[in-house]
Design a protein around this motif. Sequence first.
Motif, PDB file in Angstrom:
ATOM      1  N   ASP A  30     -44.912  15.853 -36.719  1.00 60.28           N
ATOM      2  CA  ASP A  30     -43.812  16.221 -37.630  1.00 60.28           C
ATOM      3  C   ASP A  30     -42.503  16.378 -36.857  1.00 60.28           C
ATOM      4  N   LEU A  31     -42.587  17.038 -35.709  1.00 57.39           N
ATOM      5  CA  LEU A  31     -41.386  17.270 -34.908  1.00 57.39           C
ATOM      6  C   LEU A  31     -40.818  15.955 -34.372  1.00 57.39           C
ATOM      7  N   MET A  97     -38.016  23.953 -29.673  1.00 56.86           N
ATOM      8  CA  MET A  97     -38.821  24.676 -28.694  1.00 56.86           C
ATOM      9  C   MET A  97     -38.879  26.168 -29.009  1.00 56.86           C
ATOM     10  N   VAL A  98     -37.804  26.706 -29.541  1.00 56.73           N
ATOM     11  CA  VAL A  98     -37.778  28.119 -29.926  1.00 56.73           C
ATOM     12  C   VAL A  98     -38.638  28.346 -31.162  1.00 56.73           C
ATOM     13  N   ALA A 104     -43.112  21.864 -26.866  1.00 57.34           N
ATOM     14  CA  ALA A 104     -43.254  21.856 -25.407  1.00 57.34           C
ATOM     15  C   ALA A 104     -44.077  20.660 -24.931  1.00 57.34           C
ATOM     16  N   ASN A 105     -44.921  20.106 -25.802  1.00 61.10           N
ATOM     17  CA  ASN A 105     -45.765  18.967 -25.437  1.00 61.10           C
ATOM     18  C   ASN A 105     -44.967  17.704 -25.127  1.00 61.10           C
ATOM     19  N   PHE A 106     -43.774  17.601 -25.666  1.00 63.04           N
ATOM     20  CA  PHE A 106     -42.978  16.395 -25.422  1.00 63.04           C
ATOM     21  C   PHE A 106     -41.574  16.713 -24.908  1.00 63.04           C
ATOM     22  N   LYS A 133     -45.705   9.253 -29.422  1.00 66.91           N
ATOM     23  CA  LYS A 133     -46.622   9.266 -30.568  1.00 66.91           C
ATOM     24  C   LYS A 133     -47.900   8.495 -30.260  1.00 66.91           C
ATOM     25  N   GLN A 134     -47.772   7.329 -29.631  1.00 70.61           N
ATOM     26  CA  GLN A 134     -48.943   6.520 -29.287  1.00 70.61           C
ATOM     27  C   GLN A 134     -49.833   7.249 -28.286  1.00 70.61           C
TER      28      GLN A 134
END
Length: 166
Positions: A30-31, A97-98, A104-106, A133-134
């Motif tokens: 989603d992000l 991120m907040v 944080a994953n990307f 995404k892939q």
Amino acid sequence: MHDSMTEFKYKTEKLKNLDEYLSEELTKEDLLNVFENICKALTDIEEYMLGEAQLVLENKYIFTDDGNIKMILLPLYDRRNNLSILEFFKNLLLYMMVKNNKAANFAADVSRQLSDEESFSIEKFLQLISQIKQKNILKTLISQSRKLNPSLKKEGYTILRSNSNG
């Protein structure tokens, strides 16, 4: 004396602004879609020979409808002295991120791309979002296959087997 003020009205009562949307429980996908859809909107307006400087880049004026981004373009507006697209994306990443720890994953990959101001382009940014995404899809598939077959080693390879009757 006649007032020469122009007023634009947008129907937004059923839409959530970006601040509201990002405050929800969202997935990593989603992000990433937020970035992707804003980039696509920027690309689309260029096809109509409209200027991206006419977009209002404020979270409270960017809306979402089931994940689809809707942006306000004011033909009489010139944002050149305000926030650039690059600065907007940097601020958006920080805000994500907040609001959501999944960002944080990307964040490192996106931040690295956004810090290279001289070579930044919407096309390169879209490619990065697609790659992330892939990579996420691949991790999900590997994780699911490990759940189905717990004997697979974490560092190992998955062996595909087929049964043949003949």
